[in-house]
Design a protein around this motif. Structure first.
Motif, PDB file in Angstrom:
ATOM      1  N   PHE A   1       0.844  -1.206   0.000  1.00  0.00           N
ATOM      2  CA  PHE A   1       0.000   0.000   0.000  1.00  0.00           C
ATOM      3  C   PHE A   1       0.876   1.250   0.000  1.00  0.00           C
ATOM      4  CE2 PHE A   1      -3.289  -2.957   1.441  1.00  0.00           C
ATOM      5  CZ  PHE A   1      -4.358  -2.510   0.683  1.00  0.00           C
ATOM      6  N   ASP A   2       0.335   2.354  -0.556  1.00  0.00           N
ATOM      7  CA  ASP A   2       1.082   3.612  -0.617  1.00  0.00           C
ATOM      8  C   ASP A   2       0.950   4.413   0.675  1.00  0.00           C
ATOM      9  OD1 ASP A   2       1.751   3.229  -3.415  1.00  0.00           O
ATOM     10  OD2 ASP A   2      -0.359   3.638  -3.825  1.00  0.00           O
ATOM     11  N   THR A   3      -0.226   4.348   1.292  1.00  0.00           N
ATOM     12  CA  THR A   3      -0.461   5.066   2.549  1.00  0.00           C
ATOM     13  C   THR A   3      -1.257   4.136   3.473  1.00  0.00           C
ATOM     14  OG1 THR A   3      -2.603   5.992   1.893  1.00  0.00           O
ATOM     15  CG2 THR A   3      -0.649   7.282   1.316  1.00  0.00           C
TER      16      THR A   3
ATOM     17  N   LYS B   1       4.233   5.059  13.568  1.00  0.00           N
ATOM     18  CA  LYS B   1       5.232   5.835  12.818  1.00  0.00           C
ATOM     19  C   LYS B   1       6.630   5.232  12.999  1.00  0.00           C
ATOM     20  CE  LYS B   1       4.578   9.319  10.547  1.00  0.00           C
ATOM     21  NZ  LYS B   1       4.366   9.330   9.077  1.00  0.00           N
ATOM     22  N   ASP B   2       6.921   4.762  14.183  1.00  0.00           N
ATOM     23  CA  ASP B   2       8.209   4.092  14.416  1.00  0.00           C
ATOM     24  C   ASP B   2       8.345   2.859  13.525  1.00  0.00           C
ATOM     25  OD1 ASP B   2       9.257   5.810  16.201  1.00  0.00           O
ATOM     26  OD2 ASP B   2       8.724   4.659  18.006  1.00  0.00           O
ATOM     27  N   ALA B   3       7.225   2.176  13.348  1.00  0.00           N
ATOM     28  CA  ALA B   3       7.261   0.898  12.624  1.00  0.00           C
ATOM     29  C   ALA B   3       7.245   1.057  11.108  1.00  0.00           C
ATOM     30  CB  ALA B   3       6.085   0.027  13.069  1.00  0.00           C
ATOM     31  N   ILE B   4       6.602   2.121  10.599  1.00  0.00           N
ATOM     32  CA  ILE B   4       6.443   2.208   9.136  1.00  0.00           C
ATOM     33  C   ILE B   4       7.277   3.318   8.492  1.00  0.00           C
ATOM     34  CG2 ILE B   4       4.123   1.195   9.172  1.00  0.00           C
ATOM     35  CD1 ILE B   4       3.048   4.079   8.634  1.00  0.00           C
ATOM     36  N   GLY B   5       8.060   4.023   9.299  1.00  0.00           N
ATOM     37  CA  GLY B   5       8.950   5.037   8.742  1.00  0.00           C
ATOM     38  C   GLY B   5       8.204   6.208   8.151  1.00  0.00           C
ATOM     39  N   ASP B   6       8.618   6.660   6.962  1.00  0.00           N
ATOM     40  CA  ASP B   6       8.035   7.900   6.434  1.00  0.00           C
ATOM     41  C   ASP B   6       6.788   7.671   5.582  1.00  0.00           C
ATOM     42  OD1 ASP B   6       9.184   6.735   4.276  1.00  0.00           O
ATOM     43  OD2 ASP B   6      10.595   8.359   3.816  1.00  0.00           O
TER      44      ASP B   6
ATOM     45  N   ALA C   1      -2.879  13.445  17.877  1.00  0.00           N
ATOM     46  CA  ALA C   1      -2.414  12.784  16.644  1.00  0.00           C
ATOM     47  C   ALA C   1      -1.408  13.668  15.921  1.00  0.00           C
ATOM     48  CB  ALA C   1      -3.604  12.478  15.739  1.00  0.00           C
ATOM     49  N   ILE C   2      -1.698  14.965  15.873  1.00  0.00           N
ATOM     50  CA  ILE C   2      -0.808  15.907  15.187  1.00  0.00           C
ATOM     51  C   ILE C   2       0.528  15.980  15.929  1.00  0.00           C
ATOM     52  CG2 ILE C   2      -0.501  18.359  14.658  1.00  0.00           C
ATOM     53  CD1 ILE C   2      -3.727  18.234  14.314  1.00  0.00           C
ATOM     54  N   GLU C   3       0.456  16.055  17.239  1.00  0.00           N
ATOM     55  CA  GLU C   3       1.693  16.092  18.035  1.00  0.00           C
ATOM     56  C   GLU C   3       2.494  14.790  17.910  1.00  0.00           C
ATOM     57  OE1 GLU C   3      -0.109  19.126  21.437  1.00  0.00           O
ATOM     58  OE2 GLU C   3       0.377  17.061  21.980  1.00  0.00           O
ATOM     59  N   SER C   4       1.785  13.712  17.573  1.00  0.00           N
ATOM     60  CA  SER C   4       2.458  12.415  17.494  1.00  0.00           C
ATOM     61  C   SER C   4       2.926  12.064  16.085  1.00  0.00           C
ATOM     62  CB  SER C   4       1.517  11.313  18.001  1.00  0.00           C
ATOM     63  OG  SER C   4       0.999  11.654  19.257  1.00  0.00           O
ATOM     64  N   GLY C   5       2.673  12.971  15.116  1.00  0.00           N
ATOM     65  CA  GLY C   5       3.263  12.760  13.792  1.00  0.00           C
ATOM     66  C   GLY C   5       2.321  12.332  12.680  1.00  0.00           C
ATOM     67  N   ILE C   6       1.009  12.525  12.863  1.00  0.00           N
ATOM     68  CA  ILE C   6       0.071  12.158  11.790  1.00  0.00           C
ATOM     69  C   ILE C   6       0.325  13.053  10.568  1.00  0.00           C
ATOM     70  CG2 ILE C   6      -1.901  13.723  12.245  1.00  0.00           C
ATOM     71  CD1 ILE C   6      -2.302   9.961  11.770  1.00  0.00           C
ATOM     72  N   ASP C   7       0.100  12.526   9.369  1.00  0.00           N
ATOM     73  CA  ASP C   7       0.378  13.285   8.145  1.00  0.00           C
ATOM     74  C   ASP C   7      -0.875  13.897   7.532  1.00  0.00           C
ATOM     75  OD1 ASP C   7       3.274  12.585   7.807  1.00  0.00           O
ATOM     76  OD2 ASP C   7       2.419  10.571   7.815  1.00  0.00           O
ATOM     77  N   VAL C   8      -1.995  13.173   7.613  1.00  0.00           N
ATOM     78  CA  VAL C   8      -3.243  13.647   7.001  1.00  0.00           C
ATOM     79  C   VAL C   8      -4.387  13.377   7.977  1.00  0.00           C
ATOM     80  CG1 VAL C   8      -4.845  13.378   5.048  1.00  0.00           C
ATOM     81  CG2 VAL C   8      -2.387  13.101   4.672  1.00  0.00           C
ATOM     82  N   ILE C   9      -5.324  14.328   8.079  1.00  0.00           N
ATOM     83  CA  ILE C   9      -6.530  14.099   8.879  1.00  0.00           C
ATOM     84  C   ILE C   9      -7.756  14.380   8.013  1.00  0.00           C
ATOM     85  CG2 ILE C   9      -5.469  14.587  11.121  1.00  0.00           C
ATOM     86  CD1 ILE C   9      -6.782  17.409  10.924  1.00  0.00           C
TER      87      ILE C   9
END
Ligand code: CO
Length: 465
Positions: free
Chosen positions: A171-173, A196-201, A222-230
């Motif tokens: 999968f791409d995302t 995020k630790d497990a799947i990298g960027d 979620a934002i503080e923890s590194g989410i990319d899209v909401i």
């Protein structure tokens, strides 16, 4: 500057969660050109219940709706929600049907296919993923989606394993789909950091609902923890069983120093456009204000918004709204009996209807729906936890459970050919065939009406001349 992007859901999930997906295309066509300039990560506009609703209630061809969306949103990623092997229906389709459906979805304009399986049995999303890759254009994104729920068997470790598996599959995302809005800020933090630790960027997306009132807090974490899209909805279609508000998150992002790429003037214009649309459906009763409220009970019942509004509609139709609380209380019991399936389509309907039946009949499992029987037999995939032994024995008898991915399910050709034959001269395209496969009765009626209308128009034209 940190970047977080937003998916606008007003055309699909907000519409589905607040007003049972009854928004006709014509009601929002006028704002699409502006939405195209807003700067969303994507616009969720198709799939989910939109397909069914088009054919069943709105007399719209869902494929034509998609082509119109494509035409009017040329610069925006169009996103759909797909139930893996169930496509947009309620049963498992053969692999060639799944592949054809995805080919046509991409051909008619879809860019992002968010694919999930209600049970997180990823064997059920593999065919859809492979087809997406096969027919992908430059713009196509295959998004692997996890149905988020809480239960004794749904641990953070378990979710991290699922994400690794989605990445491995190609999968791409990855999207975490919290359809009931029960993910707490604390859970979001642990989950997202761990994932995020497990799947990298790899891009990670959070989809949640305001149902329980936690969504804004959860998104903050979620934002503080590194989410990319909401996922958010234009403010007048936000809140309650829908998503958090687009403009509110935009405002918060500015203070956070986060770039979300949205044009403030346009997102406000979008909201201004939808205000009278919303009012129209409140006035005619299709948007029940009940779905706009916060209901912390959902933290107990884990009921997604769409399911709640459907249950209210069904019980109202049956003049049995006095049984609402009892039916709601029955849901977690049915869910535990069935091995803690996440309450997402089609499981949400199955569990919801079974709970309503149990309460209305006055005896648990006296009547068991065909779908629940098939689930217990294993046709939908493997349940997250073992199914209640007594219930299982009642349905299975001496028979063995079935494998949802056995050779019989993989066989090809038959469903498509049979559907085309059944339609005869009503059929104009492969898209018609796919509609019929997903919703035979509704499609047949729709296509007959279309033909009758064309004939009327033809007669009318001749008379005029
Ligand atoms: Co949703």
């Amino acid at each position: 500057m940190k970047k977080v992007q937003l998916t606008e859901t007003v055309l699909r999930d907000a519409n589905q969660s607040l007003m049972a997906t009854r928004l006709p295309y014509k009601d929002y066509e006028g704002i699409l050109a502006d939405m195209d300039k807003a700067g969303y990560y994507s616009v969720e506009c198709w799939g989910g219940a939109t397909f069914d609703s088009c054919l069943r209630y709105l007399n719209e061809d869902p494929w034509e709706r998609l082509r119109n969306l494509r035409k009017n949103l040329p610069n925006t990623r169009l996103q759909m929600l797909l139930r893996g092997q169930n496509l947009l229906g309620y049963k498992h389709y053969h692999d060639d049907v799944v592949e054809k459906f995805i080919e046509l979805s991409i051909k008619n304009g879809i860019d992002v296919i968010r694919i999930f399986d209600a049970l997180n049995d990823f064997r059920n999303i593999e065919t859809a993923l492979n087809a997406t890759k096969k027919y992908a254009t430059q713009r196509t994104i295959a998004s692997g989606c996890i149905s988020y729920t809480q239960s004794p068997v749904h641990t953070v470790e378990k979710y991290i394993e699922m994400c690794k598996e989605l990445k491995r599959m190609g999968f791409d995302t990855i999207c975490l789909k919290d359809m009931a809005g029960t993910m707490s800020p604390y859970e979001a933090e642990h989950l997202i950091k761990g994932i995020k630790d497990a799947i990298g960027d790899m891009t990670l997306i959070l989809h949640t609902h305001c149902t329980t009132g936690m969504a804004y807090m959860t998104l903050t974490k979620a934002i503080e923890s590194g989410i990319d899209v909401i996922d958010t909805a234009t403010s007048c279609f936000s809140g309650g069983t829908s998503q958090p508000s687009t403009e509110t998150m935009f405002y918060a992002f500015k203070q956070y120093g986060i770039d979300c790429g949205l044009d403030e003037e346009i997102i406000n214009k979008v909201n201004d456009f939808f205000k009278p649309v919303k009012q129209k459906y409140i006035d005619n009763g299709q948007l029940n204000p009940k779905s706009l409220a916060t209901d912390a009970q959902a933290l107990v019942y884990k009921v997604p918004g769409g399911m709640l509004s459907n249950m209210i509609a069904n019980l109202t139709d049956m003049h049995a709204m006095d049984k609402f609380d009892a039916a709601l209380a029955e849901i977690p019991k049915v869910r535990a009996d069935l091995g803690y399936p996440p309450l997402v389509t089609p499981l949400s309907q199955m569990v919801g209807n079974q709970a309503v039946t149990n309460v209305l009949v006055g005896e648990r499992y006296k009547n068991i729906s065909k779908e629940v029987k098939n689930y217990i037999k294993g046709e939908y995939g493997i349940a997250p936890a073992p199914i209640d032994k007594e219930l299982s024995a009642k349905v299975l008898g001496d028979a063995q459970p079935v494998d949802c991915r056995d050779e019989d399910m993989k066989r090809t050709g038959e469903e498509f050919v049979a559907a085309r034959e059944a339609l005869g001269d009503l059929c104009r395209s492969e898209e018609d065939v796919m509609s019929y496969i997903c919703y035979p009765d509704q499609t047949l009626k729709f296509l007959k009406d279309r033909k009758a209308q064309e004939e009327n128009e033809a007669v009318y034209t001749i008379e005029e001349m």
